[in-house]
Design a protein around this motif. Sequence first.
Motif, PDB file in Angstrom:
ATOM      1  N   LYS A  74     -64.595  20.460  75.247  1.00  0.00           N
ATOM      2  CA  LYS A  74     -64.786  21.878  75.548  1.00  0.00           C
ATOM      3  C   LYS A  74     -65.666  22.534  74.485  1.00  0.00           C
ATOM      4  O   LYS A  74     -65.509  22.286  73.295  1.00  0.00           O
ATOM      5  CB  LYS A  74     -63.433  22.587  75.615  1.00  0.00           C
ATOM      6  N   GLU A  75     -66.581  23.375  74.953  1.00  0.00           N
ATOM      7  CA  GLU A  75     -67.455  24.116  74.050  1.00  0.00           C
ATOM      8  C   GLU A  75     -67.697  25.511  74.614  1.00  0.00           C
ATOM      9  O   GLU A  75     -67.485  25.765  75.804  1.00  0.00           O
ATOM     10  CB  GLU A  75     -68.812  23.408  73.897  1.00  0.00           C
ATOM     11  N   ASN A  76     -68.178  26.392  73.769  1.00  0.00           N
ATOM     12  CA  ASN A  76     -68.578  27.721  74.218  1.00  0.00           C
ATOM     13  C   ASN A  76     -70.073  27.688  74.520  1.00  0.00           C
ATOM     14  O   ASN A  76     -70.904  28.065  73.701  1.00  0.00           O
ATOM     15  CB  ASN A  76     -68.263  28.763  73.139  1.00  0.00           C
ATOM     16  N   PHE A  77     -70.405  27.209  75.710  1.00  0.00           N
ATOM     17  CA  PHE A  77     -71.804  27.042  76.086  1.00  0.00           C
ATOM     18  C   PHE A  77     -72.469  28.397  76.335  1.00  0.00           C
ATOM     19  O   PHE A  77     -71.823  29.349  76.778  1.00  0.00           O
ATOM     20  CB  PHE A  77     -71.922  26.172  77.336  1.00  0.00           C
ATOM     21  N   GLU A  78     -73.756  28.443  76.069  1.00  0.00           N
ATOM     22  CA  GLU A  78     -74.533  29.672  76.259  1.00  0.00           C
ATOM     23  C   GLU A  78     -74.461  30.135  77.712  1.00  0.00           C
ATOM     24  O   GLU A  78     -74.657  29.356  78.645  1.00  0.00           O
ATOM     25  CB  GLU A  78     -75.996  29.405  75.876  1.00  0.00           C
ATOM     26  N   GLY A  79     -74.130  31.414  77.888  1.00  0.00           N
ATOM     27  CA  GLY A  79     -74.052  31.975  79.234  1.00  0.00           C
ATOM     28  C   GLY A  79     -72.674  31.923  79.855  1.00  0.00           C
ATOM     29  O   GLY A  79     -72.477  32.411  80.974  1.00  0.00           O
ATOM     30  N   PHE A  80     -71.707  31.337  79.146  1.00  0.00           N
ATOM     31  CA  PHE A  80     -70.349  31.232  79.676  1.00  0.00           C
ATOM     32  C   PHE A  80     -69.368  31.855  78.688  1.00  0.00           C
ATOM     33  O   PHE A  80     -69.479  31.655  77.475  1.00  0.00           O
ATOM     34  CB  PHE A  80     -69.973  29.769  79.929  1.00  0.00           C
ATOM     35  N   SER A  81     -68.398  32.600  79.207  1.00  0.00           N
ATOM     36  CA  SER A  81     -67.471  33.332  78.342  1.00  0.00           C
ATOM     37  C   SER A  81     -66.333  32.461  77.824  1.00  0.00           C
ATOM     38  O   SER A  81     -65.789  32.701  76.755  1.00  0.00           O
ATOM     39  CB  SER A  81     -66.880  34.523  79.098  1.00  0.00           C
ATOM     40  N   GLU A  82     -65.965  31.422  78.582  1.00  0.00           N
ATOM     41  CA  GLU A  82     -64.837  30.579  78.199  1.00  0.00           C
ATOM     42  C   GLU A  82     -65.292  29.237  77.649  1.00  0.00           C
ATOM     43  O   GLU A  82     -66.380  28.756  77.976  1.00  0.00           O
ATOM     44  CB  GLU A  82     -63.929  30.323  79.415  1.00  0.00           C
ATOM     45  N   ASN A  83     -64.441  28.653  76.826  1.00  0.00           N
ATOM     46  CA  ASN A  83     -64.683  27.285  76.350  1.00  0.00           C
ATOM     47  C   ASN A  83     -64.374  26.311  77.479  1.00  0.00           C
ATOM     48  O   ASN A  83     -63.226  26.222  77.925  1.00  0.00           O
ATOM     49  CB  ASN A  83     -63.797  26.971  75.142  1.00  0.00           C
ATOM     50  N   PHE A 129     -71.105   9.319  75.972  1.00  0.00           N
ATOM     51  CA  PHE A 129     -71.372  10.233  77.094  1.00  0.00           C
ATOM     52  C   PHE A 129     -70.071  10.866  77.585  1.00  0.00           C
ATOM     53  O   PHE A 129     -69.983  12.086  77.782  1.00  0.00           O
ATOM     54  CB  PHE A 129     -72.047   9.478  78.242  1.00  0.00           C
ATOM     55  N   GLN A 130     -69.056  10.037  77.771  1.00  0.00           N
ATOM     56  CA  GLN A 130     -67.760  10.527  78.245  1.00  0.00           C
ATOM     57  C   GLN A 130     -67.181  11.581  77.301  1.00  0.00           C
ATOM     58  O   GLN A 130     -66.660  12.613  77.728  1.00  0.00           O
ATOM     59  CB  GLN A 130     -66.782   9.364  78.385  1.00  0.00           C
ATOM     60  N   LYS A 131     -67.310  11.301  76.014  1.00  0.00           N
ATOM     61  CA  LYS A 131     -66.822  12.243  75.001  1.00  0.00           C
ATOM     62  C   LYS A 131     -67.586  13.564  75.080  1.00  0.00           C
ATOM     63  O   LYS A 131     -66.991  14.650  75.041  1.00  0.00           O
ATOM     64  CB  LYS A 131     -66.974  11.623  73.615  1.00  0.00           C
ATOM     65  N   LYS A 132     -68.907  13.487  75.193  1.00  0.00           N
ATOM     66  CA  LYS A 132     -69.743  14.689  75.179  1.00  0.00           C
ATOM     67  C   LYS A 132     -69.512  15.576  76.406  1.00  0.00           C
ATOM     68  O   LYS A 132     -69.505  16.813  76.291  1.00  0.00           O
ATOM     69  CB  LYS A 132     -71.222  14.310  75.105  1.00  0.00           C
ATOM     70  N   VAL A 133     -69.354  14.968  77.584  1.00  0.00           N
ATOM     71  CA  VAL A 133     -69.199  15.786  78.799  1.00  0.00           C
ATOM     72  C   VAL A 133     -67.759  16.247  79.004  1.00  0.00           C
ATOM     73  O   VAL A 133     -67.496  17.092  79.863  1.00  0.00           O
ATOM     74  CB  VAL A 133     -69.688  15.034  80.065  1.00  0.00           C
ATOM     75  N   SER A 134     -66.832  15.706  78.204  1.00  0.00           N
ATOM     76  CA  SER A 134     -65.416  16.062  78.350  1.00  0.00           C
ATOM     77  C   SER A 134     -64.949  17.095  77.342  1.00  0.00           C
ATOM     78  O   SER A 134     -63.948  17.780  77.568  1.00  0.00           O
ATOM     79  CB  SER A 134     -64.544  14.807  78.224  1.00  0.00           C
ATOM     80  N   SER A 191     -65.677  22.303  79.329  1.00  0.00           N
ATOM     81  CA  SER A 191     -66.477  21.088  79.206  1.00  0.00           C
ATOM     82  C   SER A 191     -67.567  21.098  80.269  1.00  0.00           C
ATOM     83  O   SER A 191     -67.513  21.877  81.235  1.00  0.00           O
ATOM     84  CB  SER A 191     -65.599  19.852  79.377  1.00  0.00           C
ATOM     85  N   ILE A 192     -68.545  20.219  80.108  1.00  0.00           N
ATOM     86  CA  ILE A 192     -69.616  20.096  81.107  1.00  0.00           C
ATOM     87  C   ILE A 192     -69.031  19.705  82.459  1.00  0.00           C
ATOM     88  O   ILE A 192     -69.441  20.223  83.504  1.00  0.00           O
ATOM     89  CB  ILE A 192     -70.667  19.071  80.639  1.00  0.00           C
ATOM     90  N   ILE A 193     -68.046  18.814  82.451  1.00  0.00           N
ATOM     91  CA  ILE A 193     -67.404  18.390  83.702  1.00  0.00           C
ATOM     92  C   ILE A 193     -66.737  19.579  84.379  1.00  0.00           C
ATOM     93  O   ILE A 193     -66.854  19.768  85.599  1.00  0.00           O
ATOM     94  CB  ILE A 193     -66.384  17.265  83.435  1.00  0.00           C
ATOM     95  N   GLU A 194     -66.043  20.406  83.595  1.00  0.00           N
ATOM     96  CA  GLU A 194     -65.369  21.578  84.160  1.00  0.00           C
ATOM     97  C   GLU A 194     -66.370  22.595  84.700  1.00  0.00           C
ATOM     98  O   GLU A 194     -66.154  23.198  85.761  1.00  0.00           O
ATOM     99  CB  GLU A 194     -64.482  22.224  83.094  1.00  0.00           C
ATOM    100  N   LEU A 195     -67.469  22.794  83.987  1.00  0.00           N
ATOM    101  CA  LEU A 195     -68.494  23.731  84.442  1.00  0.00           C
ATOM    102  C   LEU A 195     -69.118  23.260  85.755  1.00  0.00           C
ATOM    103  O   LEU A 195     -69.363  24.069  86.659  1.00  0.00           O
ATOM    104  CB  LEU A 195     -69.575  23.891  83.382  1.00  0.00           C
ATOM    105  N   ALA A 196     -69.365  21.967  85.856  1.00  0.00           N
ATOM    106  CA  ALA A 196     -69.939  21.410  87.086  1.00  0.00           C
ATOM    107  C   ALA A 196     -68.988  21.628  88.268  1.00  0.00           C
ATOM    108  O   ALA A 196     -69.415  22.034  89.355  1.00  0.00           O
ATOM    109  CB  ALA A 196     -70.233  19.925  86.902  1.00  0.00           C
ATOM    110  N   LYS A 197     -67.711  21.399  88.039  1.00  0.00           N
ATOM    111  CA  LYS A 197     -66.709  21.593  89.104  1.00  0.00           C
ATOM    112  C   LYS A 197     -66.629  23.054  89.511  1.00  0.00           C
ATOM    113  O   LYS A 197     -66.496  23.369  90.700  1.00  0.00           O
ATOM    114  CB  LYS A 197     -65.340  21.098  88.636  1.00  0.00           C
TER     115      LYS A 197
END
Length: 380
Positions: free
Chosen positions: A216-225, A209-214, A227-233
């Motif tokens: 960085k990815e190019n998630f759909e709807g977001f221009s920058e790479n 879980f820690q690895k997956k949320v940490s 992580s899930i943690i960064e997007l939440a913040k």
Amino acid sequence: MASRKNNISTKNNSAFKIAWFTFLVLISILFSRYILVGINDMLAVSKPAGTVVVEIPEGASLRKIAEILKNSEVIYEKEFFEIYVRLMRVSKKFVTGVYELETNMDYQEIIENLKDSSNLKNVVEVTFTEGMNVFDYAELLEKNKICKKDEFLTTVNSDKFDSKYDFLKEIDNAQNRIYKLEGYLWPDTYKFYQDEKASTIIEKILSNFQKKVSQKENFEGFSENKSIIELAKSKNISLDKLLNIASLIQAEAANKEDMYLVSSVIWNRLDTINTGGKSTFNEFSLDILRIDSTINYPYKKNNKTVNKNVDKIKETFYNTYKIKGLPAGAICNPSKDAIIAAISPKKTDYYYYCHSKSGNAFYARTNQEQIVNLKKAGLR
């Protein structure tokens, strides 16, 4: 003149002898220290007790095996272990597979264990699918003889993982949750061995879980790479709240596209908490989410029960037909898609949704529109 040169030569020779002697003394001290540390490691002197699982891969060299043992803290001096194995002329090769080793074994005990195929653990591959909850995980683990269901359910409510994983420190209402770690057990395919400790299983899942949320990815709807943690913040959402909402989306949505619309409805209703439950269409009590999948959690059917304490928590902190806002915690372990949908809901003015038995989704702004949709969906 010759006498002066002889004096200089004599002084240089003396300085060289002193430097050489000092060098030899230092080498002797370092070598003695190396031997002492190596012998202590070999004899398992002052090694802490514990158990670890190690896997010896097919065709692994002695150096690779020593590295695996060191990384697992079964040994501390991998070069010394290699020397020991060679000096002892271990004739029988180490057997490929998974072992459970004590961390306070001496070298000879380690070698004997790795040479005996009867010490091998049976490896079982299990897949936790998106939307499964902790109770489902426990049943699947017991079915595959990996660990007892009750042991897993008890351990999943433990505080023993909090010091290792910072994201668990966000949980401030554990006493109100049926399963503390619900939502944090990343759905994936894992390899366990039969009769494994529940704590080891959970730690492996939490590490994933820690690895997956940490990462960085190019998630759909977001221009920058990010992580899930960064997007939440960036959205000022706590990870714990994000998982809670994502679990509702996972349990309710018909498909990936539907997730973003269900997310919209949930967020629109949560926004009415600031207006006393009043929507932009002058309807009230919309801060009560009324999400069906929260009624029977953590069981799939209402006739399943564990104990009165669970039923009391369920009614008091999870039934969104009776409480305002979100349940005390997540109701399942959501997928990455559901998490991203929770971060970036589609912008709508919907406050209602429903699904037909065939999975068709209907959305409404008002209760009157919802009544019409319920008839369209064959639910009335």
